[in-house]
Design an enzyme around this catalytic site. Structure first.
Site, PDB file in Angstrom:
ATOM      1  CD  GLN A  74     -16.589  36.196 -21.288  1.00 27.49           C
ATOM      2  OE1 GLN A  74     -16.135  37.498 -22.523  1.00 27.49           O
ATOM      3  NE2 GLN A  74     -16.390  37.049 -21.003  1.00 27.49           N
ATOM      4  CB  SER A  75     -22.528  36.317 -26.315  1.00 27.32           C
ATOM      5  OG  SER A  75     -22.929  36.473 -27.207  1.00 27.32           O
ATOM      6  CG  ASN A  76     -17.368  35.661 -29.989  1.00 22.96           C
ATOM      7  OD1 ASN A  76     -16.557  35.925 -28.858  1.00 22.96           O
ATOM      8  ND2 ASN A  76     -17.430  33.755 -29.451  1.00 22.96           N
TER       9      ASN A  76
ATOM     10  CB  ALA B 230     -23.629  39.984 -26.415  1.00 19.24           C
TER      11      ALA B 230
END
Ligand SMILES: *Cc1c(COP(=O)(O)O)cnc(C)c1O
Length: 342
Positions: free
Chosen positions: A71-73, A75
């Site tokens: 859930q990387s913001n 990325a």
């Protein structure tokens, strides 16, 4: 100094007073709305990507590789900005079980949904493999080059010296807002932000010094420990100074603190108390924070005031760095904190 820079941020972002939270926190609260740097791509990462993707395009790259949690913001912001600028985007995303994810990919919610929307190519990596992410990014870039796509590597979180320049510039923006009378001209007592890979804190520190924005920078770690971040941020600061040269003046003496007491049970996992705080803040004031970064950081501010580490009544500037898609992916974890339906 002129350096290639893409225009990605819709700035200046609002600098606002949030008096409804003063009593809850015990300070005079101001908020810099960097959760509003853009649309679906919004958040702090966009300020770093202005420099990093500017550099990629200046170097005539045709693809970008980066990495992060599932859930990387960061990325997600990278994937969207790449789609906007016609760059191929490969994401190395960390999951507990990559084999299972390859066999049956997880339901794409929150950030992952946005990654898929804009056509990012996703490669799953285990937590163990992720420790070697620098090498994995290089391998992925090499493979892209073999396919005719010269690739640019954006490190985790966009956190290197060049990325941090984006937050040096954000501090310049805040100083301009202070001089316009949007906030008092005198430096804030504290500027507080969530810290995940350190680039934001590094730029905030250099900018706070150069532009007299605050007397203390307090970075709230959301994982790892203070010593790890102090080392990482120290390196990023050295690198950023190399890019900034004479621009990085030390006009104001700034105290720098990494506070790791609000990181909660694990990365992206909150305690029940932190979840209750997140909901309380939203209900009292309409300020919607996220469970992974900003919710923990503001919780940390409240704790630091309660412990007397931030004096009661201080003028605190909280950097809202975004993270809304990550909140939307945590419906299950947050359900109990929402209480009965009304
Ligand atoms: C990445 C991120 C941070 C942390 O910034 P770093 O520069 O990685 O330390 C804080 N808040 C949000 C919402 C983020 O996505």
């Amino acid at each position: 100094m002129t350096r290639p820079r893409l225009r990605l941020v819709h700035g200046p972002t609002p600098l606002t007073r949030r008096a409804a939270l003063d009593a809850l926190l015990g300070v005079e609260l101001w908020v810099k709305r960097d959760d509003m740097t853009g649309g679906a791509e919004s958040g702090n990462k966009l300020r770093k990507l202005e420099l990093l993707l500017g550099d990629a395009i200046a170097k005539e790259k045709r693809a970008v590789v980066t990495c992060g949690g599932v859930q990387s913001n960061h990325a997600r912001a990278t994937a969207i900005a790449c789609a906007e600028h016609g760059l191929r985007c490969v994401l190395l995303l960390r999951v507990a079980d990559p084999d299972a994810a390859r066999a049956a990919p997880p339901l794409a919610t929150g950030n992952l949904l946005l990654d898929r929307m804009v056509g990012a190519e996703i490669r799953w990596v285990s937590p163990e493999e992720y420790k070697q992410r620098v090498g994995l990014l290089e391998q992925a870039a090499h493979a892209l080059e073999q396919e005719g796509y010269p690739a640019y590597i954006v490190p985790e979180g966009g956190s290197n010296g060049l990325g941090a320049v984006g937050y040096f510039e954000a501090m310049r923006e805040i100083r301009e807002q202070m001089d316009l009378g949007i906030a008092p001209q005198a430096p804030f007592d504290v500027v507080a932000n969530a810290c995940g890979s350190g680039g934001t804190a590094a730029g905030v520190f250099l900018g706070a010094q150069a532009f007299g924005v605050a007397r203390e920078v307090r970075a709230f770690a959301v994982c790892d420990d203070a010593a790890t971040f102090e080392r990482a941020i120290g390196q990023i600061i050295v690198e950023a100074r190399g890019h900034l040269g004479a621009e990085a003046t030390e006009r104001e003496l700034v105290r720098f603190v990494v506070d790791d007491t609000a990181k909660g049970p694990a990365y992206a996992v909150q305690s029940d108390e932190q979840r209750a705080f997140l909901v309380e803040v939203a209900r009292r004031s309409g300020l919607v924070l996220d469970p992974v970064y900003t919710g923990k950081a503001l919780f940390g501010v409240a704790q630091a005031v309660a412990k007397g580490e931030i004096p009661r009544g201080s003028r605190v500037l909280f950097l809202h760095t975004g993270g809304l898609p990550g909140l939307l992916a945590q419906a299950e974890a947050l359900a109990p904190a929402l209480g009965r339906w009304r």
